[in-house]
Design a protein around this motif. Structure first.
Motif, PDB file in Angstrom:
ATOM      1  N   TRP A 197       0.819  -1.199   0.000  1.00 44.58           N
ATOM      2  CA  TRP A 197       0.000   0.000   0.000  1.00 44.58           C
ATOM      3  C   TRP A 197       0.863   1.263   0.000  1.00 44.58           C
ATOM      4  O   TRP A 197       2.045   1.232   0.337  1.00 44.58           O
ATOM      5  N   VAL A 212      -8.933   0.477  -2.285  1.00 39.18           N
ATOM      6  CA  VAL A 212      -9.196  -0.878  -1.780  1.00 39.18           C
ATOM      7  C   VAL A 212     -10.397  -1.515  -2.474  1.00 39.18           C
ATOM      8  O   VAL A 212     -10.333  -2.674  -2.913  1.00 39.18           O
ATOM      9  N   GLY A 240      -8.266  -4.006   4.978  1.00 41.60           N
ATOM     10  CA  GLY A 240      -9.137  -2.838   5.035  1.00 41.60           C
ATOM     11  C   GLY A 240      -9.908  -2.687   6.330  1.00 41.60           C
ATOM     12  O   GLY A 240     -10.515  -1.648   6.576  1.00 41.60           O
TER      13      GLY A 240
END
Length: 332
Positions: free
Chosen positions: A36, A131, A151
């Motif tokens: 990420w 996401v 998430g």
């Protein structure tokens, strides 16, 4: 790339313990990550397209011989995506069959810190996506489940690497002050392995209970970081048990400071600390193993604004993830 596979017999055994049937299976070990990065105040996820399978997946790959699972995750991220990364919390393990063999993949959260994508033999395309869009693109349900776990919590959590000191021989065979009991030969090997393993999470601070065996277990990490080790009397067995609440608060103070921390402590402290913090955070942990040279990767929520122990406990850092690494040594 090489791979590590563990052979286990699945047929019945004779009275002498040998396999009564020749049939066996392999467990193929692999590791990967949800990679990420921050983007306009939000988070984007890297999803890769594998030309060989014509699928979209999270980056992952098999262990090389003599490699640990966290090191494999970092290496595979670099090879498949071109990005260097810093590991975060453990997400989950996925299991499935490949041919007649079992395969497990351990996934971590990992922040991209440098690099850029270049198409390679394994991956011909990479997309950075929010996401929800990443989940829609992924080909396989297990990958979507891993991403859902990522998430569930903020990406940028506080992190403490809680280490039990390495092997130091038997207390009964040491005649001097027990505080001075040194690491054994195998303990020094464990310390060297920790010196290689712990930087995968990019710690910036090193704390230790005031015991020679605790200090020497993480001394190499502090030297590599060029930082002074901070003595933590509250996290030694003698300092913790007269006032466990003070020890817990001290660990939370360490967690809340700037940068990630390595904390070296003792077997009489770590299980109580982890179990109590888990209960306070509503995190279920069935057992808290604590082998010498092991590591608990503890992730905490960030307190809002400036935090102090005088605040209500509801504003304190909360333990939201606890992952146990039984050894820093690679599988043989």
């Amino acid at each position: 790339m090489g791979s590590v596979a563990v052979r286990r017999f699945v047929g019945p055994r004779s009275s002498d313990g040998t396999a009564a049937q020749a049939r066996s299976s392999w467990v193929i070990k692999a590791a990967g990550a949800v990679l990420w990065r921050e983007a306009d105040g939000d988070v984007e996820i890297a999803v890769v397209h594998r030309l060989r399978y014509d699928d979209w997946s999270l980056p992952k790959g098999k262990l090389d011989r003599g490699e640990t699972i966290p090191a494999c995750a970092v290496r595979e991220i670099l090879e498949e995506t071109g990005y260097s990364c810093v590991l975060g919390r453990f997400l989950r393990q996925v299991s499935y069959a490949v041919g007649g063999d079992a395969k497990t993949v351990d996934y971590f959260a990992a922040e991209a810190v440098s690099g850029s994508f270049v198409a390679n033999d394994e991956v011909d395309s990479l997309r950075w996506l929010p996401v929800d869009e990443a989940a829609a693109l992924l080909t396989y349900a297990p990958d979507r489940e891993v991403l859902a776990e990522f998430g569930r919590l903020p990406a940028d959590l506080l992190l403490v690497l809680l280490v039990r000191h390495a092997k130091a021989g038997k207390r009964s065979e040491w005649d001097d002050d027990d505080d001075l009991r040194p690491l054994s030969g195998s303990g020094w090997k464990q310390a060297e392995a920790l010196q290689s393993l712990l930087p995968l999470w990019a710690p910036t601070r090193v704390h230790s209970a005031p015991r020679v065996r605790c200090v020497d277990t993480v001394r190499g990490v502090a030297e590599d970081l060029s930082v002074e080790m901070v003595e933590e009397a509250r996290l030694s067995e003698e300092g913790y048990w007269p006032d466990p609440d003070a020890g817990l608060v001290r660990l939370l103070e360490i967690a809340a400071q700037e940068g990630r921390a390595v904390v070296s402590s003792q077997g009489g402290v770590i299980p109580s600390v982890v179990q109590t913090l888990a209960e306070l955070g509503g995190l279920r942990i069935d057992e808290v193993p604590c082998k010498k040279g092991s590591v608990w990767v503890l992730a905490f929520t960030r307190p809002f604004g400036t935090w102090s122990t005088s605040d209500s406990p509801s504003r304190w850092p909360t333990l939201v993830s606890a992952h146990y690494l039984a050894s820093a040594l690679p599988r043989p």
